[in-house]
Design a protein around this motif. Sequence first.
Motif, short mmCIF file in Angstrom:
data_model
loop_
_atom_site.label_atom_id
_atom_site.label_comp_id
_atom_site.label_asym_id
_atom_site.label_seq_id
_atom_site.Cartn_x
_atom_site.Cartn_y
_atom_site.Cartn_z
N ASN A 231 0.66 -1.32 0.01
CA ASN A 231 0.05 0.04 0.15
C ASN A 231 0.81 1.23 0.01
OD1 ASN A 231 -2.41 1.57 0.19
ND2 ASN A 231 -2.41 1.74 2.25
N ASN A 235 1.84 4.05 -3.34
CA ASN A 235 1.17 5.60 -3.17
C ASN A 235 2.16 6.48 -4.16
OD1 ASN A 235 -0.70 5.37 -1.14
ND2 ASN A 235 0.57 5.45 0.45
N PHE A 238 -0.03 8.26 -6.63
CA PHE A 238 -0.38 9.75 -6.44
C PHE A 238 0.58 10.69 -6.30
CE2 PHE A 238 -3.23 6.66 -3.49
CZ PHE A 238 -4.11 6.65 -4.45
N THR A 245 -1.87 11.34 6.01
CA THR A 245 -2.17 9.85 5.69
C THR A 245 -0.80 9.29 5.66
OG1 THR A 245 -3.40 11.03 3.93
CG2 THR A 245 -2.49 8.66 3.26
N ILE A 305 -13.95 5.30 2.14
CA ILE A 305 -14.10 5.58 0.57
C ILE A 305 -14.94 7.06 0.95
CG2 ILE A 305 -16.07 4.55 -0.15
CD1 ILE A 305 -12.85 5.19 -2.14
N ALA A 308 -13.47 10.18 0.99
CA ALA A 308 -12.92 10.92 -0.35
C ALA A 308 -13.98 11.93 -1.14
CB ALA A 308 -12.69 9.97 -1.20
N THR A 313 -9.88 18.29 -0.18
CA THR A 313 -9.32 17.22 -0.68
C THR A 313 -8.45 16.49 0.29
OG1 THR A 313 -7.78 18.69 -1.86
CG2 THR A 313 -9.95 18.28 -2.98
N ARG A 316 -10.10 12.98 0.44
CA ARG A 316 -9.75 12.12 -0.76
C ARG A 316 -8.42 11.43 -0.72
NH1 ARG A 316 -10.28 15.26 -6.12
NH2 ARG A 316 -8.38 16.16 -5.46
N ASP A 317 -7.39 12.33 -0.22
CA ASP A 317 -5.98 11.58 -0.12
C ASP A 317 -6.32 10.60 1.04
OD1 ASP A 317 -3.08 12.34 -0.28
OD2 ASP A 317 -3.41 12.00 1.79
N PHE A 320 -8.69 7.72 -0.28
CA PHE A 320 -8.20 6.51 -1.32
C PHE A 320 -6.92 5.73 -0.64
CE2 PHE A 320 -9.38 9.34 -5.17
CZ PHE A 320 -10.63 9.06 -4.89
N THR A 323 -8.37 3.07 1.67
CA THR A 323 -9.24 2.12 0.89
C THR A 323 -8.35 1.39 0.05
OG1 THR A 323 -11.15 3.84 0.67
CG2 THR A 323 -10.73 1.96 -0.88
N LYS A 324 -7.45 1.78 -0.27
CA LYS A 324 -6.20 0.95 -1.29
C LYS A 324 -5.59 0.00 -0.10
CE LYS A 324 -2.66 3.18 -3.07
NZ LYS A 324 -1.78 2.91 -2.16
#
Length: 727
Positions: A231, A235, A238, A245, A305, A308, A313, A316-317, A320, A323-324
Amino acid sequence: MKKNKSLFDKMVHVIVYWGKEIETFFFLATIICAICFPFVKVNYDLSKYLPHFAQTKQALDVMEDEFGYPGMARIMVKDVSLQEAKKIRQQISDLDGVDLVIGPDLTTDVYMGASFVNQGITDMMSVDAFSMEDYYHDGYALMDVIFENGDDSPLTREGVDAIYRIVGKDRGYFAGSAVSSKEREESITKEITMAIGMALVIIWLILTLTTTSWMEPFLFISVMIVAIILNMGSNLMFGTISFFTFSTAAILQLAVSMDYSIFLLHTFTAIKNTGVEIHDAMELAVKESCSSILASGATTIVGFIVIAFMRFTIGRDVGFVLTKGIICSLATVLFLMPTLILHFNDKIEKTAHKPFLPSFDRFAKLMNRIRKPVFVIAIFLAVPCYFGQNMNVFYYGDDAIGAGPGTRVYEDTRAINEEFGKSNMIIGIVPNGDLVKERQLTEALEDLDFVNNAMSMAGTVPKGIPESFLPDKVREQLRSERYARLLISLNTVQESRYAFDCSQKLEQVVREYYPEDAYVIGMTPTTIDIRDILTDDYNKVSLLSLAGVALVVFATFQSVLVPILVIIPIEVAIYLNMTLPYVMGDSMVYIGYIIVSCLQLGATIDYSILMTNNYLGFRKTMSNTDSAMAAISKSTLSILTSGGILTVVGYLLYFTSSIQAISQVGRLVGRGAVLSMVLVLSLLPALLSTFDKQIQKQQLRSARRKEKRRLRYGKVKIKGENDHEKV
């Protein structure tokens, strides 16, 4: 005739019998991701996550185009003469990456003669521009440093290091966003490494107590380490992730996804103990546990999720990446874990030991006895806590993610504020063209009682001296082709109700002179935008999280009532968790408030699902009261294992992180896990027992619907087979 295998059966067969190929694939993927991990950039600037429609975001874009994106620092030197202070200031001014230094100066008339031209605008900010007391008294010198690039720029970080060397850490005090950003970056990696290391040791101890083989904890942890590396290394897709995060993803992934591998191994062991050959047992174990593992992963993914969908945002970071992380964990458990279990099966059996923990039957009887008082207390607390969670004192901006009490940056900031007062730097950007209006605005700003000082080109250059007389490098600091820049120091902290009021009044003054195409930038205006956006985000995200989890639970139980009963203990636990800071008088970081609310629901709803599954299973042969006790007895070990791991991970973040946002999220996660465990083990059985008649009616209707679908599908299938025979 041999029955044709389904695609799922074929896939399970491949997982079990292609062990070497699967191990090789995961080994190579882990190596690649480990190599990629150092190249993932980490961002520490919250303003980067503002949406494009936010006023501050638009202002930052204009400033970056016209003047660059400056980092800021506030330096105080003790036991220094005025002459030495000027020398230090000049050395800092000469550093690469330093745009402007405002501080003490010896010149009595900075606007006279060649010294004005040679020393440039930094000497314009001196005795005649501001009071000497603002920057030097009693052997203390203060300097406000504005860098050419942002706080997290390598050039800015090199500049801060150079300032440390020039001033000396023993007699210097260092504050400001550039210093905080640098110290934050240096501390995060060390603190997270320490937290993960401690977590692995404690989790190993928890797993040792709750498993029946010395080998099993090592197997669980190895699989999770592979998932974490996959994971974190992936990253790179991105490019950049947030510091938030980076600090929390790995350790939270470790905590919330450990259940998957435990469930698979326990299912395999139970089947194997019936005498089934180990490969066949593994195929059956994967088939039997797959739906439960995927359902558990789905509830956690839903919790992550939906984050996100935040307009701010950073959600979202975080969403995602987490979740990943769950997807990586599911993949390693369902594909890699079976091959490793088979590979080390002999060692698992050789290192087997008797259970360390006793039966939980007596505990179940205790929970049954207190179910009515717990039910009443939960009803009594639910409504006040629902409203109480919104009464907390919240922080939103850079102060919320800064270093906490006891750290050097925090203490240095307090020392500087005590000696010279607060200084909250605000930057105004106004259109060029009217020098008189620009000078009037500067004077109007300085007249505000909360403004320490204000500086602009028109307001600082003496009348009669043309700006063209100054070197280009000097003019570029406060004027571009289209805009003029004003530097305004407020006597406030960056984030408080008073600071927000002052910032808004200041902006009103700017708008009076420049109604259009003018901008106000700084930590306080940015925090106001973050506050407004986050407050709106919470309502949307919390509803989406609740609806998403409810749908997953509904799909699992095919009942309308059961999802409500399953969610109630977790929601009450969330309300309690978020209300306690208000009761204890603590402040809360709003980002953590949003993220932990969703995380706690997604990660701990599995406890409720497990308890409900066990209750419904026992209810087929027992009364509702006996089923509740049996479900508690059977579920407690799994809930304590999973919840204990989440609690340990949360409190490790709390105790090891010097960053307030990370520390507070850790405490919320740890405390939330404890509250969820307590309420699932006490309140949920009471709810299931109380509403047993309604549950049984809905279960009966669901069974009838399934039977009708089975018969309808069966008729279609038989008809198709007959048609085939006729042909």
